[in-house]
Scaffold this active site. Structure first.
Site, PDB file in Angstrom:
ATOM      1  N   SER A   1       0.815  -1.219   0.000  1.00 27.53           N
ATOM      2  CA  SER A   1       0.000   0.000   0.000  1.00 27.53           C
ATOM      3  C   SER A   1       0.849   1.270   0.000  1.00 27.53           C
ATOM      4  O   SER A   1       0.415   2.318  -0.496  1.00 27.53           O
ATOM      5  CB  SER A   1      -0.916   0.008   1.229  1.00 27.53           C
ATOM      6  OG  SER A   1      -1.810  -1.070   1.136  1.00 27.53           O
ATOM      7  N   PHE A   2       2.053   1.162   0.554  1.00 32.81           N
ATOM      8  CA  PHE A   2       2.957   2.316   0.570  1.00 32.81           C
ATOM      9  C   PHE A   2       3.250   2.807  -0.850  1.00 32.81           C
ATOM     10  O   PHE A   2       3.475   3.998  -1.071  1.00 32.81           O
ATOM     11  CB  PHE A   2       4.263   1.901   1.270  1.00 32.81           C
ATOM     12  CG  PHE A   2       5.188   3.028   1.596  1.00 32.81           C
ATOM     13  CD1 PHE A   2       5.025   3.775   2.755  1.00 32.81           C
ATOM     14  CD2 PHE A   2       6.254   3.341   0.757  1.00 32.81           C
ATOM     15  CE1 PHE A   2       5.892   4.814   3.064  1.00 32.81           C
ATOM     16  CE2 PHE A   2       7.122   4.374   1.051  1.00 32.81           C
ATOM     17  CZ  PHE A   2       6.944   5.114   2.207  1.00 32.81           C
TER      18      PHE A   2
ATOM     19  N   HIS B   1       4.725  -0.997  11.920  1.00 32.74           N
ATOM     20  CA  HIS B   1       4.662   0.278  11.192  1.00 32.74           C
ATOM     21  C   HIS B   1       3.336   0.463  10.443  1.00 32.74           C
ATOM     22  O   HIS B   1       3.250   1.183   9.466  1.00 32.74           O
ATOM     23  CB  HIS B   1       5.899   0.528  10.319  1.00 32.74           C
ATOM     24  CG  HIS B   1       6.109  -0.446   9.193  1.00 32.74           C
ATOM     25  ND1 HIS B   1       6.889  -1.560   9.309  1.00 32.74           N
ATOM     26  CD2 HIS B   1       5.666  -0.442   7.921  1.00 32.74           C
ATOM     27  CE1 HIS B   1       6.897  -2.213   8.156  1.00 32.74           C
ATOM     28  NE2 HIS B   1       6.158  -1.556   7.289  1.00 32.74           N
TER      29      HIS B   1
HETATM   30  N1  INI Z   1       1.731  -3.193   2.968  1.00 31.43           N
HETATM   31  C1  INI Z   1       0.403  -3.395   2.940  1.00 31.43           C
HETATM   32  O1  INI Z   1      -0.236  -3.087   1.921  1.00 31.43           O
HETATM   33  N2  INI Z   1      -0.244  -3.911   4.012  1.00 31.43           N
HETATM   34  C2  INI Z   1       0.407  -4.254   5.154  1.00 31.43           C
HETATM   35  O2  INI Z   1      -0.257  -4.736   6.128  1.00 31.43           O
HETATM   36  C3  INI Z   1       1.809  -4.071   5.215  1.00 31.43           C
HETATM   37  N3  INI Z   1       2.551  -4.450   6.377  1.00 31.43           N
HETATM   38  O3  INI Z   1       1.990  -5.167   7.221  1.00 31.43           O
HETATM   39  O4  INI Z   1       3.712  -4.131   6.532  1.00 31.43           O
HETATM   40  C4  INI Z   1       2.465  -3.524   4.079  1.00 31.43           C
HETATM   41  N4  INI Z   1       3.814  -3.330   4.088  1.00 31.43           N
HETATM   42  C5  INI Z   1       4.560  -3.148   2.880  1.00 31.43           C
HETATM   43  C6  INI Z   1       4.647  -1.709   2.463  1.00 31.43           C
HETATM   44  O5  INI Z   1       3.388  -1.266   1.937  1.00 31.43           O
HETATM   45  C7  INI Z   1       5.699  -1.518   1.348  1.00 31.43           C
HETATM   46  O6  INI Z   1       5.350  -2.295   0.232  1.00 31.43           O
HETATM   47  C8  INI Z   1       7.114  -1.898   1.789  1.00 31.43           C
HETATM   48  O7  INI Z   1       7.468  -1.252   3.002  1.00 31.43           O
HETATM   49  C9  INI Z   1       8.138  -1.493   0.694  1.00 31.43           C
HETATM   50  O8  INI Z   1       8.162  -0.091   0.501  1.00 31.43           O
END
Ligand code: INI
Length: 158
Positions: A61-62, A93
């Site tokens: 989602s980031f 996080h």
């Molecule tokens: N991304 C999600 O979409 N949902 C989550 O619950 C999640 N957790 O749990 O960490 C998550 N992490 C990944 C993040 O979105 C990035 O893809 C990653 O940090 C790389 O930039």
């Protein structure tokens, strides 16, 4: 006085972009299928050869905002839908990912004037996320409807 409202039967000529996070894809794939089912039943061609729909997958989602931004800036889409699932139990996080995704997605819509539907589930548990992605109801369907409404409303506005 003018009153503006989006319609749900205004799919002709609409080009929809969907950005989906792979993280928790047990949930996000269900959101996507609910969303596409809604778009299809309202007249959007969602077939493999469709010129009305593109789907982009991102790691998590980031990453939703940066890809939504590039698609919005392309000028090819009247509306974008972002789909993700951030589950508190999985990560310390949680707050960072949710904040960046939500602020980033809002900024894309504001900066580009392309509506971006916020379809990111934020839940405490996987069970809650699955309940919102098909076990009880599928919010993907609602995100599809909201996209149709916003695409139509933006077209109607001066
Ligand atoms: N991304 C999600 O979409 N949902 C989550 O619950 C999640 N957790 O749990 O960490 C998550 N992490 C990944 C993040 O979105 C990035 O893809 C990653 O940090 C790389 O930039």
């Amino acid at each position: 006085m003018a009153t503006f409202e989006g319609r749900f039967s205004d799919a002709a000529g609409l080009h929809v972009g969907v950005v989906v996070a792979r993280f928790n894809d047990l949930v996000t794939a269900k959101l996507l299928s609910g969303c596409l089912d809604c778009l299809k039943r309202h007249g959007v061609d969602v077939s493999e050869t469709s010129s009305q729909l593109d789907v982009a997958w991102v790691p998590g989602s980031f990453e939703l905002p940066i890809v939504a931004q590039q698609m919005a800036r392309s000028g090819q889409y009247q509306v974008l839908i972002t789909l993700g699932a951030v589950i508190r139990g999985d990560t310390p996080h949680f707050d960072v990912v949710v904040a960046e995704a939500s602020k980033g997605i809002a900024a894309v819509a504001r900066d580009t004037a392309v509506p971006v539907i916020f379809g990111v589930l934020t839940t405490d548990t996987m069970q809650q996320a699955l309940e919102r992605a098909g076990i009880k109801s599928n919010l993907g369907w609602s995100y599809g409807l909201e996209a149709l409404e916003m695409g139509s409303l933006m077209k109607a506005l001066p």
